[in-house]
Structure formats: structure tokens, C-alpha cells
Motif scaffolding. Structure first.
Motif, PDB file in Angstrom:
ATOM      1  N   LEU A 123       0.824  -1.214   0.000  1.00  8.96           N
ATOM      2  CA  LEU A 123       0.000   0.000   0.000  1.00  8.96           C
ATOM      3  C   LEU A 123       0.858   1.264   0.000  1.00  8.96           C
ATOM      4  O   LEU A 123       0.545   2.241  -0.692  1.00  8.96           O
ATOM      5  N   ALA A 124       1.914   1.256   0.777  1.00 13.19           N
ATOM      6  CA  ALA A 124       2.785   2.431   0.834  1.00 13.19           C
ATOM      7  C   ALA A 124       3.445   2.702  -0.511  1.00 13.19           C
ATOM      8  O   ALA A 124       3.531   3.846  -0.954  1.00 13.19           O
ATOM      9  N   LEU A 125       3.904   1.639  -1.175  1.00  9.44           N
ATOM     10  CA  LEU A 125       4.536   1.816  -2.484  1.00  9.44           C
ATOM     11  C   LEU A 125       3.551   2.306  -3.533  1.00  9.44           C
ATOM     12  O   LEU A 125       3.838   3.236  -4.296  1.00  9.44           O
ATOM     13  N   VAL A 126       2.385   1.689  -3.588  1.00  6.04           N
ATOM     14  CA  VAL A 126       1.370   2.103  -4.548  1.00  6.04           C
ATOM     15  C   VAL A 126       0.886   3.522  -4.236  1.00  6.04           C
ATOM     16  O   VAL A 126       0.664   4.332  -5.143  1.00  6.04           O
ATOM     17  N   GLY A 127       0.752   3.842  -2.969  1.00  5.97           N
ATOM     18  CA  GLY A 127       0.334   5.190  -2.584  1.00  5.97           C
ATOM     19  C   GLY A 127       1.332   6.251  -2.984  1.00  5.97           C
ATOM     20  O   GLY A 127       0.957   7.330  -3.446  1.00  5.97           O
ATOM     21  N   PHE A 128       2.611   5.941  -2.839  1.00  8.10           N
ATOM     22  CA  PHE A 128       3.645   6.903  -3.228  1.00  8.10           C
ATOM     23  C   PHE A 128       3.591   7.171  -4.721  1.00  8.10           C
ATOM     24  O   PHE A 128       3.583   8.323  -5.159  1.00  8.10           O
ATOM     25  N   VAL A 129       3.530   6.118  -5.508  1.00  4.22           N
ATOM     26  CA  VAL A 129       3.491   6.286  -6.963  1.00  4.22           C
ATOM     27  C   VAL A 129       2.200   6.988  -7.384  1.00  4.22           C
ATOM     28  O   VAL A 129       2.209   7.869  -8.254  1.00  4.22           O
ATOM     29  N   GLY A 130       1.098   6.648  -6.758  1.00  5.59           N
ATOM     30  CA  GLY A 130      -0.171   7.296  -7.075  1.00  5.59           C
ATOM     31  C   GLY A 130      -0.180   8.777  -6.737  1.00  5.59           C
ATOM     32  O   GLY A 130      -0.696   9.602  -7.493  1.00  5.59           O
ATOM     33  N   THR A 131       0.391   9.130  -5.614  1.00  6.02           N
ATOM     34  CA  THR A 131       0.454  10.540  -5.228  1.00  6.02           C
ATOM     35  C   THR A 131       1.309  11.336  -6.201  1.00  6.02           C
ATOM     36  O   THR A 131       0.943  12.455  -6.588  1.00  6.02           O
ATOM     37  N   ILE A 132       2.424  10.774  -6.618  1.00  4.20           N
ATOM     38  CA  ILE A 132       3.272  11.452  -7.599  1.00  4.20           C
ATOM     39  C   ILE A 132       2.516  11.627  -8.915  1.00  4.20           C
ATOM     40  O   ILE A 132       2.557  12.683  -9.544  1.00  4.20           O
ATOM     41  N   GLY A 133       1.799  10.593  -9.327  1.00  4.06           N
ATOM     42  CA  GLY A 133       1.019  10.679 -10.564  1.00  4.06           C
ATOM     43  C   GLY A 133      -0.060  11.735 -10.505  1.00  4.06           C
ATOM     44  O   GLY A 133      -0.233  12.526 -11.444  1.00  4.06           O
ATOM     45  N   TRP A 134      -0.814  11.772  -9.411  1.00  3.68           N
ATOM     46  CA  TRP A 134      -1.862  12.783  -9.267  1.00  3.68           C
ATOM     47  C   TRP A 134      -1.270  14.184  -9.219  1.00  3.68           C
ATOM     48  O   TRP A 134      -1.826  15.128  -9.796  1.00  3.68           O
ATOM     49  N   ALA A 135      -0.151  14.348  -8.537  1.00  4.68           N
ATOM     50  CA  ALA A 135       0.474  15.673  -8.440  1.00  4.68           C
ATOM     51  C   ALA A 135       0.929  16.161  -9.822  1.00  4.68           C
ATOM     52  O   ALA A 135       0.748  17.329 -10.177  1.00  4.68           O
ATOM     53  N   ARG A 136       1.498  15.264 -10.618  1.00  3.53           N
ATOM     54  CA  ARG A 136       1.906  15.652 -11.979  1.00  3.53           C
ATOM     55  C   ARG A 136       0.698  15.986 -12.843  1.00  3.53           C
ATOM     56  O   ARG A 136       0.747  16.896 -13.661  1.00  3.53           O
ATOM     57  N   LEU A 137      -0.388  15.249 -12.673  1.00  4.87           N
ATOM     58  CA  LEU A 137      -1.597  15.513 -13.436  1.00  4.87           C
ATOM     59  C   LEU A 137      -2.163  16.892 -13.106  1.00  4.87           C
ATOM     60  O   LEU A 137      -2.542  17.649 -14.002  1.00  4.87           O
ATOM     61  N   VAL A 138      -2.206  17.224 -11.827  1.00  3.28           N
ATOM     62  CA  VAL A 138      -2.711  18.541 -11.422  1.00  3.28           C
ATOM     63  C   VAL A 138      -1.787  19.642 -11.911  1.00  3.28           C
ATOM     64  O   VAL A 138      -2.227  20.698 -12.355  1.00  3.28           O
ATOM     65  N   GLN A 139      -0.484  19.394 -11.876  1.00  8.81           N
ATOM     66  CA  GLN A 139       0.477  20.389 -12.337  1.00  8.81           C
ATOM     67  C   GLN A 139       0.317  20.639 -13.836  1.00  8.81           C
ATOM     68  O   GLN A 139       0.383  21.784 -14.284  1.00  8.81           O
ATOM     69  N   LYS A 140       0.089  19.596 -14.619  1.00  7.83           N
ATOM     70  CA  LYS A 140      -0.084  19.778 -16.057  1.00  7.83           C
ATOM     71  C   LYS A 140      -1.423  20.419 -16.385  1.00  7.83           C
ATOM     72  O   LYS A 140      -1.553  21.127 -17.373  1.00  7.83           O
ATOM     73  N   ALA A 141      -2.433  20.171 -15.561  1.00 10.01           N
ATOM     74  CA  ALA A 141      -3.755  20.737 -15.812  1.00 10.01           C
ATOM     75  C   ALA A 141      -3.764  22.248 -15.616  1.00 10.01           C
ATOM     76  O   ALA A 141      -4.389  22.972 -16.379  1.00 10.01           O
ATOM     77  N   ASP A 142      -3.064  22.732 -14.614  1.00  7.95           N
ATOM     78  CA  ASP A 142      -3.021  24.174 -14.338  1.00  7.95           C
ATOM     79  C   ASP A 142      -1.615  24.539 -13.852  1.00  7.95           C
ATOM     80  O   ASP A 142      -1.383  24.652 -12.653  1.00  7.95           O
ATOM     81  N   PRO A 143      -0.669  24.737 -14.774  1.00 17.74           N
ATOM     82  CA  PRO A 143       0.706  24.988 -14.361  1.00 17.74           C
ATOM     83  C   PRO A 143       0.903  26.313 -13.623  1.00 17.74           C
ATOM     84  O   PRO A 143       1.796  26.454 -12.809  1.00 17.74           O
ATOM     85  N   ASP A 144       0.031  27.294 -13.862  1.00 16.91           N
ATOM     86  CA  ASP A 144       0.173  28.575 -13.164  1.00 16.91           C
ATOM     87  C   ASP A 144      -0.189  28.458 -11.689  1.00 16.91           C
ATOM     88  O   ASP A 144       0.389  29.129 -10.844  1.00 16.91           O
TER      89      ASP A 144
END
Length: 95
Positions: A67-88
Motif C-alpha cells: 500500500l505504501a509503495l502504490v500510494g507513493f506512486v499514485g500521489t506522484i502521478g496525481w500531483a503531476r496531473l494537477v500540475q499539467k492541468a493548471d501549471p500557473d
């Protein structure tokens, strides 16, 4: 002693789940929701550790590590998605 620690761990995890649920519903930004989902994963890891303590089986520790490993990768993925959606919104002005 282990029963007391396990009870405290379960109660703290349930409290964290309740507060994270409020943050998911009320959270004004996507970043708040991502952090709330990360709290859900951390509470899941804590509950797996509590189950391991109660049953004296190490298989639940394997679940917690997964769970910790999957959670880490998932959090990084979501953070990159939000960053690409609204970079400003995700980055502040850099000098």
C-alpha cells in the motif's frame, strides 16, 4: 500493552479518515484532495499494521508495504496531473 497500542492506532486512523473525508468534500483545491487521498492511504497502512499486531501475522506487513509503495506512486502521478492541468496554480513565479 499491544492491545492498548492497537486500539490507539485504530482510533487515530479512523479519526484521520474522518478528517480526510471532510477535506475531500470541502477541499477548495485539487492539491487538498490529493493530500486527503494520501491520508487515506496512510490510514490504510496504519490499519494493516494494527491488524498485523492483533493477529501476530506478518502477512499484513506485506500488505502495508504494498500500500505504501502504490500510494507513493499514485500521489506522484496525481500531483503531476494537477500540475499539467493548471501549471500557473501549481508553480509560483521563479526568479
Amino acid at each position: 500493552m499491544i492491545a492498548w497500542a492497537t486500539t490507539a492506532l485504530v482510533v487515530a486512523s479512523l479519526l484521520a479518515l474522518a478528517l480526510a473525508s471532510v477535506r475531500i468534500v470541502v477541499g477548495p483545491t485539487h492539491a487538498d484532495r490529493i493530500v486527503a487521498l494520501d491520508i487515506f492511504l496512510a490510514a490504510g497502512v496504519a490499519l494493516a499494521v494494527a491488524a498485523s499486531l492483533l493477529t501476530a501475522r506478518t502477512v499484513f506487513l506485506d500488505v502495508a508495504i504494498g500500500l505504501a509503495l502504490v500510494g507513493f506512486v499514485g500521489t506522484i502521478g496525481w500531483a503531476r496531473l494537477v500540475q499539467k492541468a493548471d501549471p500557473d496554480d501549481a508553480q509560483e513565479d521563479r526568479p
